[in-house]
Design a protein around this motif. Structure first.
Motif, PDB file in Angstrom:
ATOM      1  N   LEU B  53       0.971  -1.308  -0.065  1.00 21.19           N
ATOM      2  CA  LEU B  53       0.174   0.070  -0.080  1.00 21.19           C
ATOM      3  C   LEU B  53       0.921   1.201  -0.016  1.00 21.19           C
ATOM      4  O   LEU B  53       0.672   2.253  -0.799  1.00 21.19           O
ATOM      5  CB  LEU B  53      -0.845  -0.029   1.234  1.00 21.19           C
ATOM      6  N   ARG B  54       1.895   1.257   0.721  1.00 19.50           N
ATOM      7  CA  ARG B  54       2.913   2.388   0.862  1.00 19.50           C
ATOM      8  C   ARG B  54       3.601   2.654  -0.323  1.00 19.50           C
ATOM      9  O   ARG B  54       3.881   3.754  -0.688  1.00 19.50           O
ATOM     10  CB  ARG B  54       3.734   1.931   1.860  1.00 19.50           C
ATOM     11  N   ALA B  55       3.597   1.693  -1.290  1.00 20.10           N
ATOM     12  CA  ALA B  55       4.360   1.964  -2.827  1.00 20.10           C
ATOM     13  C   ALA B  55       3.442   2.617  -3.320  1.00 20.10           C
ATOM     14  O   ALA B  55       4.149   3.382  -4.600  1.00 20.10           O
ATOM     15  CB  ALA B  55       4.475   0.508  -3.408  1.00 20.10           C
ATOM     16  N   TYR B  56       2.204   2.804  -3.180  1.00 25.09           N
ATOM     17  CA  TYR B  56       1.417   3.646  -3.939  1.00 25.09           C
ATOM     18  C   TYR B  56       1.527   5.241  -3.628  1.00 25.09           C
ATOM     19  O   TYR B  56       1.125   6.111  -4.264  1.00 25.09           O
ATOM     20  CB  TYR B  56      -0.169   3.354  -3.712  1.00 25.09           C
ATOM     21  N   ARG B  57       2.327   5.612  -2.523  1.00 28.80           N
ATOM     22  CA  ARG B  57       2.566   6.876  -2.196  1.00 28.80           C
ATOM     23  C   ARG B  57       1.344   7.771  -2.277  1.00 28.80           C
ATOM     24  O   ARG B  57       1.394   8.793  -2.937  1.00 28.80           O
ATOM     25  CB  ARG B  57       3.703   7.342  -3.011  1.00 28.80           C
ATOM     26  N   ILE B  58       0.258   7.440  -1.433  1.00 27.15           N
ATOM     27  CA  ILE B  58      -0.808   8.176  -1.226  1.00 27.15           C
ATOM     28  C   ILE B  58      -0.550   8.963   0.292  1.00 27.15           C
ATOM     29  O   ILE B  58      -0.538   8.289   1.161  1.00 27.15           O
ATOM     30  CB  ILE B  58      -1.972   7.457  -1.036  1.00 27.15           C
ATOM     31  N   GLY B  59      -0.518  10.297   0.095  1.00 26.30           N
ATOM     32  CA  GLY B  59       0.303  11.101   1.078  1.00 26.30           C
ATOM     33  C   GLY B  59      -0.537  10.436   2.684  1.00 26.30           C
ATOM     34  O   GLY B  59       0.286  10.168   3.559  1.00 26.30           O
ATOM     35  N   PRO B  60      -1.769  10.721   2.817  1.00 30.39           N
ATOM     36  CA  PRO B  60      -2.287  10.783   4.063  1.00 30.39           C
ATOM     37  C   PRO B  60      -2.371   9.231   4.484  1.00 30.39           C
ATOM     38  O   PRO B  60      -1.978   8.959   5.771  1.00 30.39           O
ATOM     39  CB  PRO B  60      -3.776  10.982   3.917  1.00 30.39           C
ATOM     40  N   VAL B  61      -2.535   7.958   3.457  1.00 31.65           N
ATOM     41  CA  VAL B  61      -2.134   6.769   3.762  1.00 31.65           C
ATOM     42  C   VAL B  61      -0.750   6.508   4.588  1.00 31.65           C
ATOM     43  O   VAL B  61      -0.600   5.774   5.289  1.00 31.65           O
ATOM     44  CB  VAL B  61      -2.484   5.961   2.581  1.00 31.65           C
ATOM     45  N   ASP B  62       0.293   7.065   3.670  1.00 33.00           N
ATOM     46  CA  ASP B  62       1.691   7.062   4.175  1.00 33.00           C
ATOM     47  C   ASP B  62       2.050   7.196   5.492  1.00 33.00           C
ATOM     48  O   ASP B  62       2.454   6.800   6.381  1.00 33.00           O
ATOM     49  CB  ASP B  62       2.694   7.927   3.311  1.00 33.00           C
ATOM     50  N   VAL B  63       1.207   8.558   5.908  1.00 35.33           N
ATOM     51  CA  VAL B  63       1.121   9.034   7.078  1.00 35.33           C
ATOM     52  C   VAL B  63       0.715   8.174   8.396  1.00 35.33           C
ATOM     53  O   VAL B  63       1.278   7.932   9.128  1.00 35.33           O
ATOM     54  CB  VAL B  63       0.819  10.759   7.381  1.00 35.33           C
ATOM     55  N   ALA B  64      -0.450   7.498   7.962  1.00 36.39           N
ATOM     56  CA  ALA B  64      -1.065   6.784   8.828  1.00 36.39           C
ATOM     57  C   ALA B  64       0.042   5.468   9.061  1.00 36.39           C
ATOM     58  O   ALA B  64      -0.060   5.003   9.902  1.00 36.39           O
ATOM     59  CB  ALA B  64      -2.452   6.019   8.161  1.00 36.39           C
ATOM     60  N   ILE B  65       0.543   4.834   8.070  1.00 42.35           N
ATOM     61  CA  ILE B  65       1.046   3.576   8.041  1.00 42.35           C
ATOM     62  C   ILE B  65       2.489   4.155   8.984  1.00 42.35           C
ATOM     63  O   ILE B  65       2.866   3.262   9.872  1.00 42.35           O
ATOM     64  CB  ILE B  65       1.388   3.218   6.562  1.00 42.35           C
ATOM     65  N   VAL B  66       3.137   5.069   8.610  1.00 40.54           N
ATOM     66  CA  VAL B  66       4.326   5.259   9.128  1.00 40.54           C
ATOM     67  C   VAL B  66       3.993   5.635  10.966  1.00 40.54           C
ATOM     68  O   VAL B  66       4.797   5.063  11.718  1.00 40.54           O
ATOM     69  CB  VAL B  66       5.049   6.892   8.758  1.00 40.54           C
ATOM     70  N   ALA B  67       2.930   6.448  11.210  1.00 42.57           N
ATOM     71  CA  ALA B  67       2.617   6.347  12.334  1.00 42.57           C
ATOM     72  C   ALA B  67       2.277   5.024  13.218  1.00 42.57           C
ATOM     73  O   ALA B  67       3.017   4.659  14.462  1.00 42.57           O
ATOM     74  CB  ALA B  67       1.211   7.358  12.386  1.00 42.57           C
TER      75      ALA B  67
END
Lengths: 255, 227, 223
Positions: B53-67
């Motif tokens: 999912l992170r490979a798609y680099r969708i801003g808010p999703v990235d932030v959620a995953i990193v958190a």
């Protein structure tokens, strides 16, 4: 359109006023180029002149900023274009081969046949084997890339492009990463392709190959096409001083 | 000296007590294996899904995953288990000891696996993406057939270490009275008034995890990446 | 929302149990101050012995390291704390934790230092020994500094794990942060103390996680 004999055949690939900037740098500054069926267009130019970017814009691996890229009569810059379908028509061969290291030669060649063209495994493998045979590697189908020489890897790369049945193949410095003794086998395959009537655009420094096989040589500098013409004209009697300087430097460099 | 040795054997290697309590320890072993397998399956699947999912680099999703990843890397697993087991009932979400242990460790493993696999995805050369896209494969197909297989393979050693570390954490389930090896062994030890069941418990862990560690060493050499 | 806050982050309760929690935090920090150095020292000792390249000793070291990789630290702690008294060795919770962590952490740190020492080119040894440095001096002044820098991310990562692992001391009733929080939770019948403890761990360890992320990405770019 069917009476192609009467008028000059329509270009397979046509670039119109192509522009591409990397930040402030104009990498492509208004390129117009038409490639006709069965033609081999050879692109030369100093590094940083935009040759590779030009090729990569042809299948939109790189997004042009403006201009048109017309493939087989359709502008692929138009919104709604099915890029993955277009890319079936445009084969691409890379400087560093970019073979998939976790797949055999046959696996590399058949992946897109199965997953994009939707062929069954048997049908895909039959076509993959034919493509490998075409580049002289019928006996290497089960080899992994790390067991192949650089020349063999690049020929698998060519087979991967050919297997899709493309209308044109783009070569991005296909022999630059090879040891000198391995270059010949790759050029031989390209020569055979040319003889078989494939349309090709080749970015390379192999001048001897260009003299022998190219229909047209294009000299690029600073993101523009400076001069183009037959190999004899460009290498023997260039009009532009810049072309002359580059060609003489290049021929010295290669002995 | 002799007396000391006898005492040691009587305490830790008491055959009679071992025979009496072995069935309990085996029960615990079964629970440990079950939780471990469930954790590995869920944790790795979720980790892979997040990395993809992170490979798609969708801003808010990235932030959620990193958190998510940061929090579960920073929190001690035992704290996660205790929060799920003791705090969630206040939300009328009571959890069994099994669910709390399984879910906690799965989330922890998923966080570590996501990070490892994401690093692997980044390490796959750009040319691989370009070659695949040039043959008409879409983003998802390129990720699935070309990039992820390479990313997963080159990250086998750190991943195996992490899987072992997290599954060993099933022992923490004893804190919320999951009847796995440690629970069974320590309650047996106090009932028998002899630590031999603890020895059995230790042996049970070695029986489960030594093969995994050896397998891990083998996998490391098997998948050592050649280019 | 207010209800959830009232349950999980009840300020009133928080203030009431705060001294208790802070005392637990103090114990956790003390534990870290003890367990991390003994783990590091044990790890260095393991790596030093390994670097002597005595064949049978090294086999024994592989067994030692694999043994503790396979052995949950909680089991080790329980064995030390609840088992040893049966043979007349009575340990305080603190001593039991220290012994368990020495055994567990030294095997992990040992593996990391070993990999670091292996990453230093052999020429470094030769150059140092040729200049008359002893084995120990070579290790101390030439090899170890380079080795440590090469494996710094792994060292930080393992230290993070050791700190997180101090929570298992709660099982032997050592009054560290988690233990204090659980005790407080059972007294006030509200999860706020546990949530507070979790937030403290997060605040304490999040910077280390960020630092590691930074290292990992730099490592990837360097490839």
């Amino acid at each position: 359109m069917t009476s192609a004999e009467a008028v000059p055949p329509a270009p397979i690939l046509e670039l119109v006023a192509l522009h591409k900037n990397f930040g402030p740098l104009k990498v492509l500054d208004g390129i117009d180029l038409a490639v006709r069926p069965r033609e081999l267009v050879f692109v030369i130019g100093p590094s940083g002149s935009g040759k590779s970017t030009l090729l990569r814009c042809c299948n939109r691996l790189e997004e042009p900023d403006s201009g048109a890229v017309i493939v087989d009569g359709a502008d692929i810059m138009r919104p709604g274009t099915d890029l993955n379908a277009v890319r079936q028509k445009i084969g691409m061969v890379f400087q560093s081969f970019n073979l998939y290291p976790h797949m055999t030669a046959l696996g590399n060649v058949t992946l897109a046949l199965r997953k994009v063209q939707g062929l069954a495994r048997d049908a895909a493998e039959a076509r993959g084997r034919a493509a490998l045979a075409q580049v002289g590697l019928a006996d290497k189908e089960n080899s992994y890339p790390n067991a192949l020489s650089g020349g063999q890897q690049q020929r698998v790369g060519i087979a991967r492009a050919l297997a899709l049945g493309p209308k044109i193949v783009l070569f991005d410095e296909p022999t630059s990463a090879l040891d000198p003794e391995l270059v010949g086998s790759v050029l031989a395959v390209m020569r055979e392709l040319k003889a078989a009537g494939m349309t090709m655009v080749v970015v390379s420094h192999e001048l001897a190959f260009a003299r022998a096989a190219a229909d047209r040589v294009v000299f690029m500098e600073g993101g523009r096409i400076v001069e183009q013409g037959s190999p004899e004209a460009i290498f023997g009697n260039p009009r532009e001083a810049r072309t002359r300087a580059f060609v003489s430097r290049l021929s010295q460099g290669h002995g | 000296m002799d007396n000391g040795l006898e005492r040691l054997v009587f305490a830790f290697f008491n055959a009679e007590i071992a025979a009496a309590w072995a069935p309990k320890i085996l029960e615990g072993m079964w629970v440990t294996i079950l939780v471990s397998l469930a954790v590995v399956a869920t944790g790795l699947a979720l980790g892979l899904a997040l990395a993809a999912l992170r490979a798609y680099r969708i801003g808010p999703v990235d932030v959620a995953i990193v958190a998510f990843v940061d929090i579960l890397r920073a929190l001690p697993p035992l704290v996660v288990i205790i929060i799920l087991f003791f705090a969630f009932p206040y939300l009328d979400l009571p959890m069994s000891a099994f669910t709390a242990t399984w879910l906690s460790l799965s989330l922890v493993l998923a966080a570590f696996a996501e990070e490892i696999w994401w690093a692997g995805i980044l390490a796959v050369p750009r040319g691989q993406w370009e070659a695949a896209r040039s043959t008409g494969l879409g983003f998802g197909a390129t990720l699935g057939y070309v990039v992820l297989p390479q990313a997963v393979r080159m990250t086998v050693p750190p991943l195996v270490n992490r899987v072992i570390a997290v599954t060993k954490g099933t022992a923490l389930g004893s804190v919320v009275a999951l009847s796995e090896i440690v629970s069974q062994a320590s309650s047996a030890a106090s009932l028998a008034g002899n630590p031999t069941p603890l020895t059995l418990g230790a042996a049970a862990y070695l029986a489960i995890f030594v093969p995994v560690v050896v397998l891990g060493r083998w996998l490391e050499t098997r998948f050592a990446w050649k280019r | 929302m207010a209800e959830i806050l009232d349950t999980f982050f009840n300020i009133e309760i928080l203030l009431r149990v705060l001294p208790f929690i802070l005392e637990g935090l103090g114990m956790t920090l003390l534990l870290c101050a003890i367990t991390v150095p003994i783990g590091l020292a044990g790890g260095l000792a393991v790596a030093w012995v390994w670097s002597l390249k005595k064949r049978y000793v090294n086999w024994a070291l592989v067994v030692y390291v694999d043994f503790f990789r396979a052995f949950p630290p909680l089991v080790l702690l329980i064995f030390v704390y609840f088992g040893l008294p049966f043979v007349g060795v009575d340990l305080s919770p603190f001593a039991a934790v220290a012994i368990a962590f020495l055994l567990n952490a030294s095997s992990y740190y040992g593996e990391i230092f070993r990999a670091g020492i292996e990453s230093v080119p052999h020429g470094q040894w030769e150059a140092a020994r040729a200049s008359g440095l002893s084995r120990f001096q070579t290790m101390r002044y030439v090899v170890l500094p380079q080795a440590t820098r090469n494996v710094l991310p792994d060292l930080i990562g393992n230290t993070l794990e050791v700190v997180k692992l101090t929570t298992i001391a709660s099982v032997v009733a050592l009054g560290e942060l988690l233990h204090a929080a659980r005790l407080a939770q059972s007294l006030v019948y509200n999860p706020t103390p546990i949530v507070a403890a979790a937030l403290i761990y997060l605040a304490l360890l999040w910077p280390a996680v960020r630092l590691l992320r930074h290292f990992e990405h730099r490592h990837l770019v360097a490839r």
